[in-house]
Design a protein around this motif. Structure first.
Motif, PDB file in Angstrom:
ATOM      1  N   PHE A  27      66.963  67.415   6.986  1.00 45.35           N
ATOM      2  CA  PHE A  27      65.422  67.672   6.215  1.00 45.35           C
ATOM      3  C   PHE A  27      64.331  67.199   7.294  1.00 45.35           C
ATOM      4  O   PHE A  27      63.466  67.804   7.741  1.00 45.35           O
ATOM      5  CB  PHE A  27      65.179  67.056   4.926  1.00 45.35           C
ATOM      6  CG  PHE A  27      63.901  67.416   4.575  1.00 45.35           C
ATOM      7  CD1 PHE A  27      63.264  68.789   4.354  1.00 45.35           C
ATOM      8  CD2 PHE A  27      62.740  66.409   4.496  1.00 45.35           C
ATOM      9  CE1 PHE A  27      61.982  69.142   3.808  1.00 45.35           C
ATOM     10  CE2 PHE A  27      61.464  66.443   3.854  1.00 45.35           C
ATOM     11  CZ  PHE A  27      61.081  68.058   3.755  1.00 45.35           C
ATOM     12  N   ALA A  28      64.547  65.818   7.807  1.00 44.33           N
ATOM     13  CA  ALA A  28      63.753  65.333   8.860  1.00 44.33           C
ATOM     14  C   ALA A  28      63.757  66.188  10.091  1.00 44.33           C
ATOM     15  O   ALA A  28      62.556  66.365  10.620  1.00 44.33           O
ATOM     16  CB  ALA A  28      64.199  63.902   9.001  1.00 44.33           C
ATOM     17  N   ASN A  29      64.831  66.853  10.445  1.00 42.77           N
ATOM     18  CA  ASN A  29      64.853  67.540  11.459  1.00 42.77           C
ATOM     19  C   ASN A  29      64.355  68.769  11.447  1.00 42.77           C
ATOM     20  O   ASN A  29      63.640  69.383  12.244  1.00 42.77           O
ATOM     21  CB  ASN A  29      66.489  67.790  12.028  1.00 42.77           C
ATOM     22  CG  ASN A  29      66.646  68.452  13.156  1.00 42.77           C
ATOM     23  OD1 ASN A  29      66.324  67.940  14.374  1.00 42.77           O
ATOM     24  ND2 ASN A  29      67.279  69.719  13.089  1.00 42.77           N
ATOM     25  N   LYS A  30      64.374  69.442  10.227  1.00 45.83           N
ATOM     26  CA  LYS A  30      63.757  70.640   9.874  1.00 45.83           C
ATOM     27  C   LYS A  30      62.399  70.528   9.926  1.00 45.83           C
ATOM     28  O   LYS A  30      61.450  71.344  10.355  1.00 45.83           O
ATOM     29  CB  LYS A  30      64.213  71.219   8.349  1.00 45.83           C
ATOM     30  CG  LYS A  30      63.597  72.410   7.861  1.00 45.83           C
ATOM     31  CD  LYS A  30      64.193  73.504   8.604  1.00 45.83           C
ATOM     32  CE  LYS A  30      63.865  74.848   7.836  1.00 45.83           C
ATOM     33  NZ  LYS A  30      64.908  76.089   8.454  1.00 45.83           N
ATOM     34  N   LEU A  31      61.941  69.227   9.465  1.00 47.64           N
ATOM     35  CA  LEU A  31      60.434  69.011   9.545  1.00 47.64           C
ATOM     36  C   LEU A  31      59.881  68.741  10.955  1.00 47.64           C
ATOM     37  O   LEU A  31      59.045  69.443  11.146  1.00 47.64           O
ATOM     38  CB  LEU A  31      59.946  67.715   8.831  1.00 47.64           C
ATOM     39  CG  LEU A  31      58.685  67.292   8.679  1.00 47.64           C
ATOM     40  CD1 LEU A  31      57.827  68.308   7.831  1.00 47.64           C
ATOM     41  CD2 LEU A  31      58.532  65.975   7.754  1.00 47.64           C
ATOM     42  N   TRP A  32      60.697  68.184  11.832  1.00 42.45           N
ATOM     43  CA  TRP A  32      60.372  68.198  13.280  1.00 42.45           C
ATOM     44  C   TRP A  32      60.296  69.648  13.648  1.00 42.45           C
ATOM     45  O   TRP A  32      59.378  69.677  14.479  1.00 42.45           O
ATOM     46  CB  TRP A  32      61.518  67.225  14.143  1.00 42.45           C
ATOM     47  CG  TRP A  32      61.101  66.999  15.393  1.00 42.45           C
ATOM     48  CD1 TRP A  32      61.751  67.774  16.411  1.00 42.45           C
ATOM     49  CD2 TRP A  32      60.289  65.838  15.792  1.00 42.45           C
ATOM     50  NE1 TRP A  32      61.026  67.225  17.579  1.00 42.45           N
ATOM     51  CE2 TRP A  32      60.049  66.146  17.342  1.00 42.45           C
ATOM     52  CE3 TRP A  32      59.363  65.243  15.239  1.00 42.45           C
ATOM     53  CZ2 TRP A  32      59.380  65.207  18.027  1.00 42.45           C
ATOM     54  CZ3 TRP A  32      58.738  64.281  16.124  1.00 42.45           C
ATOM     55  CH2 TRP A  32      58.806  64.355  17.416  1.00 42.45           C
ATOM     56  N   ASN A  33      61.203  70.352  13.672  1.00 38.53           N
ATOM     57  CA  ASN A  33      61.230  71.864  14.018  1.00 38.53           C
ATOM     58  C   ASN A  33      60.085  72.559  13.447  1.00 38.53           C
ATOM     59  O   ASN A  33      59.243  73.259  14.295  1.00 38.53           O
ATOM     60  CB  ASN A  33      62.557  72.448  13.635  1.00 38.53           C
ATOM     61  CG  ASN A  33      63.657  71.930  14.330  1.00 38.53           C
ATOM     62  OD1 ASN A  33      63.689  71.277  15.564  1.00 38.53           O
ATOM     63  ND2 ASN A  33      64.757  72.070  13.935  1.00 38.53           N
ATOM     64  N   ILE A  34      59.798  72.314  12.304  1.00 36.43           N
ATOM     65  CA  ILE A  34      58.398  72.970  11.692  1.00 36.43           C
ATOM     66  C   ILE A  34      57.342  72.563  12.738  1.00 36.43           C
ATOM     67  O   ILE A  34      56.298  73.383  13.134  1.00 36.43           O
ATOM     68  CB  ILE A  34      58.095  72.757  10.145  1.00 36.43           C
ATOM     69  CG1 ILE A  34      59.299  73.234   9.428  1.00 36.43           C
ATOM     70  CG2 ILE A  34      56.865  73.066   9.728  1.00 36.43           C
ATOM     71  CD1 ILE A  34      59.300  72.985   8.128  1.00 36.43           C
TER      72      ILE A  34
END
Length: 161
Positions: A27-34
């Motif tokens: 999720f943290a990675n997804k947030l970073w990609n967003i």
């Protein structure tokens, strides 16, 4: 931190499992990609904190859902239901914002009439999501916040309304 809060209701014990930590890492990675997507989509446009006026149905839908998440997560936090607030913000961010609106924005950003409004809605949502997640994920959210060239630290920003 987010993994611990996400799956734990007050007064209950939780078995700490590696898969829960990995899930929140994703999720943290997804947030970073967003964050990277929103920043890269800007071109010459400026980041704004102001609530934009929607043009398309996708714009209206995401802003309505964001308002609902702000109200309900605020209520959950005020009533010490941190796990429910975390879950709600998580689901909105991943499913509604990333999976639905960001995909719609890829088409809208190609339209010159919709481009500025779409970018403003992307940044408004990202800024609001960062504010909502900050109590749970302070380091990741502050780092993404810094990439948006904001004048103050996220830590001292007002809670979204």
């Amino acid at each position: 931190r987010f993994a611990i809060i996400f799956n734990t209701a007050p007064g209950t014990d939780m078995a700490m499992a590696e898969d829960k930590i990995k899930g929140m890492k994703h999720f943290a990675n997804k947030l970073w990609n967003i964050g990277r997507y929103v920043i890269s989509a800007s071109g010459e446009l400026q980041v704004t904190n102001n609530k934009p006026t929607p043009i398309t149905d996708a714009d209206k839908d995401i802003l309505t859902k964001l308002e609902a998440v702000i109200k309900s997560s605020t209520d959950h936090i005020e009533n010490f239901r941190l796990h429910e607030a975390a879950q709600e913000i998580y689901h909105f961010t991943w499913k509604e914002f990333a999976d639905v609106y960001i995909e719609a924005s890829k088409i809208q950003l190609q339209n010159e009439v919709q481009k500025e409004t779409t970018y403003n809605i992307l940044t408004y949502n990202l800024i609001t999501i960062l504010k909502l997640l900050h109590p749970f994920m302070p380091f990741v959210t502050e780092e993404i916040w810094g990439k948006l060239n904001q004048k103050k630290l996220l830590l001292v920003e007002n809670w979204p309304k």
